[in-house]
Design a protein around this motif. Sequence first.
Motif, PDB file in Angstrom:
ATOM      1  N   SER A   1       0.843  -1.196   0.000  1.00 47.86           N
ATOM      2  CA  SER A   1       0.000   0.000   0.000  1.00 47.86           C
ATOM      3  C   SER A   1       0.876   1.243   0.000  1.00 47.86           C
ATOM      4  O   SER A   1       1.982   1.250   0.545  1.00 47.86           O
TER       5      SER A   1
ATOM      6  N   HIS B   1      -4.948   7.397  -1.185  1.00 47.12           N
ATOM      7  CA  HIS B   1      -4.413   6.066  -1.456  1.00 47.12           C
ATOM      8  C   HIS B   1      -4.083   5.913  -2.941  1.00 47.12           C
ATOM      9  O   HIS B   1      -4.973   5.942  -3.795  1.00 47.12           O
ATOM     10  N   ALA B   2      -2.800   5.731  -3.237  1.00 46.33           N
ATOM     11  CA  ALA B   2      -2.367   5.482  -4.615  1.00 46.33           C
ATOM     12  C   ALA B   2      -2.379   3.993  -4.924  1.00 46.33           C
ATOM     13  O   ALA B   2      -2.679   3.583  -6.048  1.00 46.33           O
ATOM     14  N   ILE B   3      -2.046   3.170  -3.914  1.00 47.56           N
ATOM     15  CA  ILE B   3      -2.016   1.714  -4.044  1.00 47.56           C
ATOM     16  C   ILE B   3      -2.624   1.138  -2.773  1.00 47.56           C
ATOM     17  O   ILE B   3      -2.252   1.545  -1.674  1.00 47.56           O
TER      18      ILE B   3
ATOM     19  N   GLY C   1      -2.411   3.929 -10.456  1.00 49.94           N
ATOM     20  CA  GLY C   1      -1.337   3.566  -9.539  1.00 49.94           C
ATOM     21  C   GLY C   1      -0.220   2.753 -10.161  1.00 49.94           C
ATOM     22  O   GLY C   1       0.664   2.258  -9.453  1.00 49.94           O
TER      23      GLY C   1
ATOM     24  N   GLY D   1      -5.978   2.229  -7.732  1.00 49.75           N
ATOM     25  CA  GLY D   1      -5.046   1.664  -6.771  1.00 49.75           C
ATOM     26  C   GLY D   1      -5.362   0.266  -6.291  1.00 49.75           C
ATOM     27  O   GLY D   1      -4.619  -0.290  -5.485  1.00 49.75           O
TER      28      GLY D   1
END
Length: 256
Positions: free
Chosen positions: A12, A19-21, A43, A230
């Motif tokens: 993550s 949150h990108a991932i 992402g 993501g």
Amino acid sequence: MTSALLSLHNVSLSFEGVHAISNIGFEVAQGEICALIGPNGAGKSSLLNVINGIYRADAGDIVFDGTHFKRIYPRKAALLGIGRTFQHNALFDRLSVLDNVLAGLTRHSRTGFLEHAFRVGRDPRERHDFRARADAMISFLELDAYRNARVSTLPYGVQKRVDLARALVGQPKLLLLDEPMAGMNQHEKTVMSRFIAAINRQFGTTVILIEHDIGVVMGLSNHVVVLDYGRKVGDGTPDEVRHNPEVIKAYLGTVH
């Protein structure tokens, strides 16, 4: 069964709370070409940046070639065998093709880039070896005609090949390609696809590439991972991904 060269577990990454991932996990087998696809902002580039140490993940683990780490730094990643190109060429425009390719070996060197560029390195045997490796890669990617040309004078598609040569000259086990065909016409994409397939076939290099052209993805890759906002929404063979309802909804649009 082919063993995994790269394994991601619950990785993550966020930027200022965004949150990108989110909890990404998948494996890339030794010797395969894995395409990472998804809409803009999904992402994909961030994930490559985590794999080669440009970004530090908030959570999760990565195993590369038997080495387990939560964070790796770019130099260490290169020494372990992870090569990388970027979406926008990061070449030295004022230098020649040869010197740009030699730059891909500086992390493996006892001397600095400028010493190589100006032929004044402390170790003549190393200089000779690196020159031979750079020349071999230039020939492999059919760049001989441009060997001494200043990079800024070259067509865009040729510059992308120079970037590929610089990433490949260090003989990486894993090659991360961030949109290697972005901005190319169909002929240039065909040429680049041929070279990527040849790299995988002749050198046994495992490849992860980001690509938006689904025709290229389906024709070139053995394995496709699909991201959306993501999250991983697909992971399988090209045919499995093509018929995955969640992937169709997120990215592909319709089943053909």
